[in-house]
Design a protein around this motif. Sequence first.
Motif, PDB file in Angstrom:
ATOM      1  N   LEU A 247      -1.591  94.818  82.226  1.00 54.40           N
ATOM      2  CA  LEU A 247      -0.840  95.467  81.509  1.00 54.40           C
ATOM      3  C   LEU A 247       0.564  95.219  81.422  1.00 54.40           C
ATOM      4  CD1 LEU A 247      -1.265  99.405  81.023  1.00 54.40           C
ATOM      5  CD2 LEU A 247       0.831  98.275  81.768  1.00 54.40           C
ATOM      6  N   TRP A 248       0.884  95.141  83.075  1.00 50.76           N
ATOM      7  CA  TRP A 248       2.361  95.045  83.196  1.00 50.76           C
ATOM      8  C   TRP A 248       2.699  93.680  83.339  1.00 50.76           C
ATOM      9  CZ3 TRP A 248       5.047  99.225  82.735  1.00 50.76           C
ATOM     10  CH2 TRP A 248       4.394 100.381  83.199  1.00 50.76           C
ATOM     11  N   SER A 249       1.791  92.971  83.735  1.00 49.08           N
ATOM     12  CA  SER A 249       2.120  91.546  83.280  1.00 49.08           C
ATOM     13  C   SER A 249       2.357  90.911  81.909  1.00 49.08           C
ATOM     14  CB  SER A 249       0.914  90.460  83.846  1.00 49.08           C
ATOM     15  OG  SER A 249       0.690  90.644  85.294  1.00 49.08           O
ATOM     16  N   ALA A 250       1.699  91.553  80.911  1.00 46.46           N
ATOM     17  CA  ALA A 250       1.945  91.179  79.447  1.00 46.46           C
ATOM     18  C   ALA A 250       3.020  91.854  79.054  1.00 46.46           C
ATOM     19  CB  ALA A 250       0.601  92.004  78.734  1.00 46.46           C
ATOM     20  N   ARG A 251       3.373  93.075  79.495  1.00 45.98           N
ATOM     21  CA  ARG A 251       4.884  93.688  79.122  1.00 45.98           C
ATOM     22  C   ARG A 251       5.865  92.708  79.631  1.00 45.98           C
ATOM     23  NH1 ARG A 251       3.440  99.985  80.057  1.00 45.98           N
ATOM     24  NH2 ARG A 251       1.976 100.251  77.968  1.00 45.98           N
ATOM     25  N   LEU A 252       5.842  92.308  80.976  1.00 48.32           N
ATOM     26  CA  LEU A 252       7.122  91.692  81.641  1.00 48.32           C
ATOM     27  C   LEU A 252       7.142  90.235  81.137  1.00 48.32           C
ATOM     28  CD1 LEU A 252       9.232  91.878  83.805  1.00 48.32           C
ATOM     29  CD2 LEU A 252       7.480  90.695  85.455  1.00 48.32           C
ATOM     30  N   LEU A 253       6.224  89.730  80.725  1.00 48.50           N
ATOM     31  CA  LEU A 253       6.071  88.188  80.158  1.00 48.50           C
ATOM     32  C   LEU A 253       6.474  88.409  78.638  1.00 48.50           C
ATOM     33  CD1 LEU A 253       2.736  86.901  81.207  1.00 48.50           C
ATOM     34  CD2 LEU A 253       4.931  86.177  82.263  1.00 48.50           C
ATOM     35  N   SER A 254       6.200  89.268  77.822  1.00 43.18           N
ATOM     36  CA  SER A 254       6.590  89.531  76.553  1.00 43.18           C
ATOM     37  C   SER A 254       8.239  89.878  76.236  1.00 43.18           C
ATOM     38  CB  SER A 254       5.928  90.735  75.694  1.00 43.18           C
ATOM     39  OG  SER A 254       6.334  91.126  74.602  1.00 43.18           O
ATOM     40  N   THR A 255       8.594  90.680  77.349  1.00 46.99           N
ATOM     41  CA  THR A 255      10.044  91.247  77.305  1.00 46.99           C
ATOM     42  C   THR A 255      10.902  89.737  77.772  1.00 46.99           C
ATOM     43  OG1 THR A 255       9.369  93.251  77.909  1.00 46.99           O
ATOM     44  CG2 THR A 255      11.662  92.678  78.188  1.00 46.99           C
ATOM     45  N   THR A 256      10.334  89.165  78.649  1.00 45.12           N
ATOM     46  CA  THR A 256      11.138  88.152  79.248  1.00 45.12           C
ATOM     47  C   THR A 256      11.272  87.016  77.963  1.00 45.12           C
ATOM     48  OG1 THR A 256      10.590  88.448  81.375  1.00 45.12           O
ATOM     49  CG2 THR A 256      11.266  86.215  80.751  1.00 45.12           C
ATOM     50  N   GLY A 257      10.095  86.496  77.509  1.00 42.81           N
ATOM     51  CA  GLY A 257      10.190  85.815  76.095  1.00 42.81           C
ATOM     52  C   GLY A 257      11.190  86.060  75.008  1.00 42.81           C
ATOM     53  N   VAL A 258      10.763  87.559  74.832  1.00 45.54           N
ATOM     54  CA  VAL A 258      11.771  87.959  73.698  1.00 45.54           C
ATOM     55  C   VAL A 258      13.435  87.785  74.292  1.00 45.54           C
ATOM     56  CG1 VAL A 258      12.550  89.903  72.241  1.00 45.54           C
ATOM     57  CG2 VAL A 258      10.081  89.321  72.576  1.00 45.54           C
ATOM     58  N   MET A 259      13.711  88.182  75.262  1.00 49.81           N
ATOM     59  CA  MET A 259      15.159  88.132  75.716  1.00 49.81           C
ATOM     60  C   MET A 259      15.368  86.854  75.889  1.00 49.81           C
ATOM     61  SD  MET A 259      15.015  91.383  78.336  1.00 49.81           S
ATOM     62  CE  MET A 259      17.043  91.327  78.392  1.00 49.81           C
ATOM     63  N   THR A 260      14.390  85.979  76.091  1.00 50.10           N
ATOM     64  CA  THR A 260      15.092  84.269  76.048  1.00 50.10           C
ATOM     65  C   THR A 260      15.393  83.950  74.962  1.00 50.10           C
ATOM     66  OG1 THR A 260      13.634  84.204  77.953  1.00 50.10           O
ATOM     67  CG2 THR A 260      14.513  82.200  76.988  1.00 50.10           C
ATOM     68  N   VAL A 261      14.590  84.328  73.763  1.00 48.09           N
ATOM     69  CA  VAL A 261      15.009  83.982  72.437  1.00 48.09           C
ATOM     70  C   VAL A 261      16.329  84.489  72.066  1.00 48.09           C
ATOM     71  CG1 VAL A 261      14.218  84.147  70.021  1.00 48.09           C
ATOM     72  CG2 VAL A 261      12.366  83.399  71.864  1.00 48.09           C
ATOM     73  N   VAL A 262      16.652  85.851  72.180  1.00 45.45           N
ATOM     74  CA  VAL A 262      17.503  86.475  71.925  1.00 45.45           C
ATOM     75  C   VAL A 262      18.848  85.844  72.598  1.00 45.45           C
ATOM     76  CG1 VAL A 262      18.820  88.726  72.084  1.00 45.45           C
ATOM     77  CG2 VAL A 262      16.459  88.712  71.576  1.00 45.45           C
ATOM     78  N   ALA A 263      18.691  85.509  73.806  1.00 43.09           N
ATOM     79  CA  ALA A 263      19.933  84.913  74.549  1.00 43.09           C
ATOM     80  C   ALA A 263      20.245  83.597  73.893  1.00 43.09           C
ATOM     81  CB  ALA A 263      19.441  84.702  76.101  1.00 43.09           C
ATOM     82  N   ALA A 264      19.124  82.671  73.533  1.00 41.07           N
ATOM     83  CA  ALA A 264      19.445  81.423  72.841  1.00 41.07           C
ATOM     84  C   ALA A 264      20.110  81.658  71.482  1.00 41.07           C
ATOM     85  CB  ALA A 264      17.850  80.712  72.857  1.00 41.07           C
ATOM     86  N   PHE A 265      19.529  82.369  70.765  1.00 43.33           N
ATOM     87  CA  PHE A 265      20.201  82.733  69.362  1.00 43.33           C
ATOM     88  C   PHE A 265      21.831  83.302  69.535  1.00 43.33           C
ATOM     89  CE2 PHE A 265      16.042  82.755  67.434  1.00 43.33           C
ATOM     90  CZ  PHE A 265      16.344  81.616  66.582  1.00 43.33           C
ATOM     91  N   GLY A 266      21.886  84.175  70.640  1.00 45.30           N
ATOM     92  CA  GLY A 266      23.148  84.801  70.784  1.00 45.30           C
ATOM     93  C   GLY A 266      24.080  83.805  71.045  1.00 45.30           C
TER      94      GLY A 266
END
Length: 298
Positions: free
Chosen positions: A29-48
């Motif tokens: 449960l926590w692995s999925a949440r952490l991995l998902s959040t990290t992936g999204v924030m990386t994409v946001v950082a790339a686009f930003g």
Amino acid sequence: MNWFTFLPFGVMLALSVTLGRVALPLHPLWSARLLSTTGVMTVVAAFGTGVFVAVNYGATLAPDAAAHVPEWALFGDDRPVPAWVGIPAIVLSAAGLLVAARLAVRWVIDLRAAQADARRPLDTEVPIAVAVPGRRGGVLLSRGLLSRLTARELQVVFEHERSHLRHRHHRYLASGELAATVLPPLRALNDRLRLSVERWADEDAAEAVGDRRLVARTIAKVALAQCPDGRHGPAVPFAWSGVVERVEALLATPPAKNTVSGPLLFVGHGLVTGSLTALTLQLDRAIASTLFPTLIIR
């Protein structure tokens, strides 16, 4: 302009690549949440970062127009952005947006097709069970699955798929696939995220039926008869890849719930990475051009 501009994206990319290679000692449960959040924030950082550099490159080409751009969107040192930085930023940002849009269109098409099929069992002997999200979704089964499994094994499948629907796992999978599509180095993170989501549903099913070995046996039985084509979109197949890891985990001791460490790690991760962007902006404006003159891109 200085290298602090690229720091958030660099840190998030390094973190995403690392998490894609290292198994987290957490409940799925926590692995999925952490991995998902990290992936999204990386994409946001790339686009930003790309958009930020592109806007400042535009200000370099048209200084008069820069007067209409908000101050927070411009670099603190007001130095021109060279073409070898600005042009790739524009091209890569546009390409990333196009890829994301095409992926979203494909998801919508696949989801509508799956929702239409979910109204009745699929007429195929291949055992298929898929959680279809949405108000018109549900659990999509095939006649082959219904004929091959016992009543107890079918209960395992339903509990597994209900977990996917209840926790909206399609959102986790969508975030991972988006990250891997826009940033290919994040494919390993996406694979680990998919495995974590499946493990999460496996653990929910094991708790519901009260028999971990039954869940492991059912997963192996369905996986051996399936021939997945690798295209899942927002729907979640019952026996995706990672079957060996899932069966081994179910035959081992149940994972700890991480009721304290999980939330603390998740919240701490968000605070640290979120603060990094603000810190970087302040460094860019306050000290980059004075304390680190050798880092300036000229």
